[in-house]
Design a protein around this motif. Structure first.
Motif, PDB file in Angstrom:
ATOM      1  N   ASP A   1       0.828  -1.199   0.000  1.00 21.29           N
ATOM      2  CA  ASP A   1       0.000   0.000   0.000  1.00 21.29           C
ATOM      3  C   ASP A   1       0.863   1.250   0.000  1.00 21.29           C
ATOM      4  N   LEU A   2       0.428   2.241  -0.747  1.00 21.38           N
ATOM      5  CA  LEU A   2       1.102   3.530  -0.813  1.00 21.38           C
ATOM      6  C   LEU A   2       0.239   4.565  -0.115  1.00 21.38           C
ATOM      7  N   ALA A   3       0.818   5.312   0.812  1.00 20.32           N
ATOM      8  CA  ALA A   3       0.140   6.418   1.487  1.00 20.32           C
ATOM      9  C   ALA A   3       0.994   7.661   1.300  1.00 20.32           C
ATOM     10  N   VAL A   4       0.365   8.758   0.893  1.00 25.62           N
ATOM     11  CA  VAL A   4       1.084  10.005   0.660  1.00 25.62           C
ATOM     12  C   VAL A   4       0.293  11.169   1.233  1.00 25.62           C
ATOM     13  N   VAL A   5       0.982  12.039   1.961  1.00 26.36           N
ATOM     14  CA  VAL A   5       0.414  13.293   2.448  1.00 26.36           C
ATOM     15  C   VAL A   5       1.292  14.408   1.885  1.00 26.36           C
ATOM     16  N   THR A   6       0.690  15.307   1.114  1.00 23.72           N
ATOM     17  CA  THR A   6       1.446  16.439   0.575  1.00 23.72           C
ATOM     18  C   THR A   6       1.469  17.574   1.597  1.00 23.72           C
ATOM     19  N   TYR A   7       2.332  18.548   1.352  1.00 17.78           N
ATOM     20  CA  TYR A   7       2.355  19.725   2.230  1.00 17.78           C
ATOM     21  C   TYR A   7       0.986  20.415   2.217  1.00 17.78           C
ATOM     22  N   LYS A   8       0.340  20.430   1.041  1.00 20.81           N
ATOM     23  CA  LYS A   8      -0.996  21.040   0.938  1.00 20.81           C
ATOM     24  C   LYS A   8      -2.006  20.247   1.759  1.00 20.81           C
TER      25      LYS A   8
END
Length: 138
Positions: free
Chosen positions: A29-36
């Protein structure tokens, strides 16, 4: 009580592509949180860069990554990784923090963060940068 260590890779604008590549290699699984996403945009051109990302597979592979903001120094290969220690409780993480901070340079004081109940970053007296936090649901 449980703690695990994860390699935390540092990039300058390539974290999303690197994480997608690692997911294609190892699955999971891929989880990503951007600065935005995190409401932490300090440079508008970096809003969609990765503030925190992770690939985690059922087979045990796990890697974290982020894009180092332009306001911080970064040299590919020089500061390419952190050691991330995630625990289940504030007491556990605070105990590790207190021991690791002996002779260390604190980069981010231990305290609450938008993404974790407790988070801190320091470079120990041996030059290793540690990121410690209490694990939270993504």
């Amino acid at each position: 009580m449980s703690v695990n260590t994860v390699t935390h890779l540092n990039f300058r604008g390539d974290a999303q592509a690197a994480l997608a590549f690692y997911q294609s290699v190892f699955g999971g699984d891929l989880a990503v949180v951007t600065y935005k996403d995190a409401g932490n945009v300090q440079e508008p051109a970096e809003a969609d860069q990765v503030m925190w990302g992770q690939v985690s597979s059922a087979g045990g592979f796990q890697v974290m990554a982020y894009d180092v903001p332009s306001r911080l120094p970064y040299s590919r290969g020089e500061n390419a990784f952190f050691v991330s220690v995630r625990g289940e409780t504030a007491e556990e993480i605070t105990a590790y923090w207190e021991k690791l901070s002996d002779g260390a340079t604190v980069l981010q004081p231990l305290g609450p963060a938008q993404w974790a109940p407790l988070y801190g970053m320091l470079t120990d007296r041996f030059g290793v940068t540690w990121v410690v936090d209490v694990a939270a649901q993504y």
